[in-house]
Scaffold this active site. Structure first.
Site, PDB file in Angstrom:
ATOM      1  N   THR A 214       0.861  -1.201   0.000  1.00 20.78           N
ATOM      2  CA  THR A 214       0.000   0.000   0.000  1.00 20.78           C
ATOM      3  C   THR A 214       0.890   1.241   0.000  1.00 20.78           C
ATOM      4  O   THR A 214       1.983   1.215   0.558  1.00 20.78           O
ATOM      5  CB  THR A 214      -0.857  -0.010   1.291  1.00 20.78           C
ATOM      6  OG1 THR A 214      -1.821  -1.038   1.166  1.00 20.78           O
ATOM      7  CG2 THR A 214      -1.571   1.325   1.529  1.00 20.78           C
ATOM      8  N   ASP A 245      -8.889  -0.158   5.352  1.00 22.33           N
ATOM      9  CA  ASP A 245      -8.806   1.129   6.066  1.00 22.33           C
ATOM     10  C   ASP A 245      -8.401   2.278   5.164  1.00 22.33           C
ATOM     11  O   ASP A 245      -8.683   3.436   5.477  1.00 22.33           O
ATOM     12  CB  ASP A 245      -7.786   1.014   7.212  1.00 22.33           C
ATOM     13  CG  ASP A 245      -6.403   0.644   6.683  1.00 22.33           C
ATOM     14  OD1 ASP A 245      -6.312  -0.290   5.847  1.00 22.33           O
ATOM     15  OD2 ASP A 245      -5.428   1.292   7.080  1.00 22.33           O
TER      16      ASP A 245
HETATM   17  N1  ASP Z   1      -4.230  -1.424   4.717  1.00 21.14           N
HETATM   18  C1  ASP Z   1      -4.435  -2.116   3.468  1.00 21.14           C
HETATM   19  C2  ASP Z   1      -5.771  -2.821   3.528  1.00 21.14           C
HETATM   20  O1  ASP Z   1      -6.049  -3.462   4.523  1.00 21.14           O
HETATM   21  C3  ASP Z   1      -3.356  -3.100   3.121  1.00 21.14           C
HETATM   22  C4  ASP Z   1      -1.953  -2.685   3.495  1.00 21.14           C
HETATM   23  O2  ASP Z   1      -1.712  -1.561   3.864  1.00 21.14           O
HETATM   24  O3  ASP Z   1      -1.038  -3.521   3.397  1.00 21.14           O
HETATM   25  O4  ASP Z   1      -6.479  -2.781   2.581  1.00 21.14           O
END
Ligand code: ASP
Length: 349
Positions: A214, A245
């Site tokens: 991300t 999130d």
């Molecule tokens: N936070 C992101 C999600 O849960 C994934 C990540 O940051 O690795 O969609």
């Protein structure tokens, strides 16, 4: 729209002086400028990284940081700096956002992104879009050109078309590496399910590398405004329209000139439940904690015991740079008026 800006006294005085002299604020001034970016947190270990990949990741993080910083140096806004940095990461197959996004269970990409302006807490977000090349720019349009904060799926794309945003085929986000991750994740999920674990428990049990990558950015501009943004493909093999999130204001993204700006990465369900980004800034605002202390409290003392893995980047209104993560590594980079661009991957960086 009325914008209430909470400026530090020194910056407010500077703005007045600039206005009085009729000059635009220039990068010669001493107002703090800073940008921090991340490219995901997870099991990023030196022994698993090839020299070529490490070099490529550091080069891309540097390029994105410098692009955002150039906006700030040219008296651009923190919001524009955040978007400039994130678009570069979305266009790179190295990260889980835009091109290079993970696949959902059905073998497609559903992208989430959000932005927040610390000056007036205006915000924009999109969730589950499939045909938008740069979701972060669509989040900006939602903020600026719609009466809403968050649009999802087909509705978000209909809005995009109304704003003349070109649609792209979902396959432009494809990468071999993420496709293989989906196949492996599905095998693991099916095995776990056969052993009696429910789907969510099986998904939770997937190793961290099934989602890392991300991207996000936080910036402070010469007017003393903070902004934050985050963009992601979510988690490999996500199902049933799962949204993480990243597009949720307060969970993955938060900015408030009176406290701090945060972009998060990690196991989204935990970041939503613990309202991570807004909680960090609330601790700064109401408990008088430094941004670093507040970030460490939430990432290590709140998330860890609950089983939530991930990290955050944080900027305060004085330009102090903070990063905190409870995973072995987090792709990250920063630059400020005092500090030349610096990249990090592993804990020890
Ligand atoms: N936070 C992101 C999600 O849960 C994934 C990540 O940051 O690795 O969609």
């Amino acid at each position: 729209m009325l914008k209430v800006q909470i400026l530090k006294p020194a910056i407010a005085a500077l703005s007045l002086a600039v206005a009085a002299s009729g000059m635009a604020a220039s990068s010669e001034t001493s107002a703090p400028l800073a940008i921090v970016i991340h490219g995901g947190a997870g099991t990023i270990l030196k022994e698993n990284m090839t020299e070529v990949t490490e070099k490529a990741v550091r080069a891309k993080l540097t390029e994105a940081t410098n692009a955002g910083y150039a906006v700030l140096e040219n008296n651009g806004s923190a919001m524009d700096a955040v978007i400039a940095a994130i678009r570069i990461l979305e266009d790179s197959p190295l990260f889980n956002a835009g091109r290079g996004a993970v696949y959902n269970y059905e073998g497609h990409h559903e992208l989430d992104a959000s932005l927040m302006d610390g000056a007036d807490q205006n915000a924009g977000a999109v969730a589950g879009v499939q045909h938008i090349r740069n979701p972060i720019s669509l989040a900006r349009l939602v903020m600026d050109a719609s009466p809403h904060v968050m649009l999802m799926g087909e509705g978000a794309e209909a809005f995009a078309r109304s704003q003349d945003v070109p649609m792209v085929d979902n396959s432009i986000f494809n990468t071999e590496r993420r496709y293989e991750a989906l196949q492996k994740a599905k095998q693991k999920l099916e095995k776990e399910e056969r052993l009696g674990k429910d789907y969510q428990a099986a998904l939770d049990a997937l190793p961290l590398h099934y989602r890392y990558g991300t991207v996000g950015a936080v910036a402070l501009d010469a007017s003393g405004n903070l902004a934050a943004g985050t963009s992601t493909g979510g988690m490999t093999a996500k199902r049933y329209g799962r949204i993480g999130d990243a597009p949720i204001i307060g969970a993955g993204t938060w900015a408030d000139n009176a406290s701090c700006a945060v972009s998060a990465t990690g196991h989204g369900e935990y970041f939503i439940r613990f309202h991570v980004a807004a909680d960090i800034c609330a601790r700064v605002k109401y408990q008088g904690k430094s941004a670093q202390q507040a970030a460490d409290n939430v990432i290590h003392d709140v998330l860890m015991p609950a089983g939530g893995t991930g990290g955050v980047i944080v900027l305060d209104p004085s330009g102090n740079i903070s990063m905190s993560f409870n995973t072995p590594g987090m792709y990250r980079a920063s630059r400020s008026r005092e500090q030349p661009v610096k990249t990090g991957i592993y804990k020890a960086d």
